[in-house]
Scaffold this active site. Sequence first.
Site, PDB file in Angstrom:
ATOM      1  N   GLU A 244       0.798  -1.229   0.000  1.00  0.00           N
ATOM      2  CA  GLU A 244       0.000   0.000   0.000  1.00  0.00           C
ATOM      3  C   GLU A 244       0.832   1.282   0.000  1.00  0.00           C
ATOM      4  O   GLU A 244       0.839   2.028   0.990  1.00  0.00           O
ATOM      5  CB  GLU A 244      -0.952   0.027   1.199  1.00  0.00           C
TER       6      GLU A 244
ATOM      7  N   GLU B 132      -5.538  -8.717   1.214  1.00  0.00           N
ATOM      8  CA  GLU B 132      -6.160  -8.363   2.497  1.00  0.00           C
ATOM      9  C   GLU B 132      -7.633  -8.105   2.282  1.00  0.00           C
ATOM     10  O   GLU B 132      -8.016  -7.381   1.361  1.00  0.00           O
ATOM     11  CB  GLU B 132      -5.583  -7.067   3.086  1.00  0.00           C
TER      12      GLU B 132
HETATM   13  C1  GCO Z   1      -3.449  -2.015   5.283  1.00  0.00           C
HETATM   14  C2  GCO Z   1      -2.746  -2.583   6.207  1.00  0.00           C
HETATM   15  C3  GCO Z   1      -3.185  -3.232   7.425  1.00  0.00           C
HETATM   16  C4  GCO Z   1      -4.332  -2.647   8.169  1.00  0.00           C
HETATM   17  C5  GCO Z   1      -5.636  -3.035   7.562  1.00  0.00           C
HETATM   18  C6  GCO Z   1      -6.837  -2.496   8.280  1.00  0.00           C
HETATM   19  O1  GCO Z   1      -2.854  -2.571   4.370  1.00  0.00           O
HETATM   20  O2  GCO Z   1      -4.125  -1.047   5.363  1.00  0.00           O
HETATM   21  O3  GCO Z   1      -2.104  -3.554   5.457  1.00  0.00           O
HETATM   22  O4  GCO Z   1      -2.001  -3.062   8.113  1.00  0.00           O
HETATM   23  O5  GCO Z   1      -4.286  -3.099   9.458  1.00  0.00           O
HETATM   24  O6  GCO Z   1      -5.703  -2.585   6.270  1.00  0.00           O
HETATM   25  O7  GCO Z   1      -6.818  -1.106   8.264  1.00  0.00           O
END
Ligand code: GCO
Length: 462
Positions: A170, A362
């Site tokens: 990200e 994710e």
């Molecule tokens: C993200 C992160 C995670 C967060 C999840 C929830 O990629 O934003 O990888 O670390 O914890 O997204 O906000």
Amino acid sequence: MTKLQLNKNSGLLSPDFIFGVATSSFQIEGDRNGRATCIWDTFCRQNDRIKDASNGDSACEHVKYWRQDVEIIASLGVDAYRLSIAWGRVMNADGSVNQAGLNFYSRLIDALLERGIKTHVTLYHWDLPQFEEDQGGWLNRDTAYRFADYAEVVVGALGNKVESYSTINEPFCSAYLSYEAGIHAPGPYPVSHDSGNRRKNGRQAAHHLLLAHALALPRMRKLAPASEHGIVLNFSPCHAASDSMADRTAAETAHAYHNLWYLQPLLQGRYPELLKQLSDNEQPDIEDGDLELMQQPLDFLGVNYYTRTTFRETPDGWFKDVPAQGDNLTTMGWEVYPQGLTEILTQLKKTYPTLPPVYITENGVAYDDVVCHNKINDDNRIDFFQQHLNAVEDCINAGIDIKGYYIWSLMDNFEWAEGYTQRFGIVHIDFDSGQRRLKESAKAWQQFLHSRPMIKVPAESC
Ligand code: GCO
């Protein structure tokens, strides 16, 4: 108990489809003394940055309990575990390697392999060593070169035993939320540190993060030719707050600025046209050859998906997000919007026909979980997963090549600026005692994953 289910012809039940659970280093590891200070350690120590004034010193004590965590992962029946490496656990400030840190990850991956679990390793999930930040962090072009050196150390040591490597997780968060909006580490720079132009800082950080990816990837591929190599981006469909022309334009601008900005250079070697609308002192410094280099072949694109975002215009012709409303919100205040996953992926595929195969790296949800008689009844989380599995299926039916799905997260953890106030895990953590308890959602996953058709076992040769 609510169950997870798919119809028996679902593409998600094909033999190669990977189901996994995901975490990241700073959010779970603890063992603060085993690594260099990172920007999140520093940020957590500033006033009013973290909702519950907490930090990552102990987190889930994963470094202490990693064997137990491996057993939990194995008990779920997943095919893979996505973890990230803490740069400052592997590299020291003087450029030497912290062998103990590297050994930790190596042992962890071996233990997973012994249980038949593949690993997806992310090299950068936001925990930049403070010694890099002190040199300007992602505003300094040199950081991209040092990232590539660090990547080479990790991939040189772990090599082909890692199934897939992602360079960066990200970049939107590490650039925009961090250097531009200032709500993530390192936070807004004091004016003395730069021209004071936050938009320029965000764009410059983004450029250097993408450059870091581009410099590292070929070196990683050489050291682990049998592994897959890619990057993880987050996407949120951008919707307009009203039908007005101005709001629709605002949503389109946000889409270019937040979504396409990170993907288009990788696939087409250029930033969105929006770049030209930025004033000269807002545009990032780009050197000759950078954008060509960014078009490294990608074995996959990791996609993190949580919700959609709604935007309205601002008087200066830019955009501002409107907080989600309604009954269907998570404790993060995010709307449960599974169809957004199908929407954004079909939109991206249409815009970029060369979109690489996708892993959903994710997807998950934070709710208020209550422990009652040692049980955590999180039917709402099971519903969330069911709806998103259906959305993944819709994507596959729409012709998008999706190779896997990772649950965020294996366990409750440090949720960045929200501290420990948000529980995303399917495993509950008691942050005082370190106790792990499977939530009902973890049990639903267990049941679902263990009852998949056993077509994964290679046929015996005769
Ligand atoms: C993200 C992160 C995670 C967060 C999840 C929830 O990629 O934003 O990888 O670390 O914890 O997204 O906000």
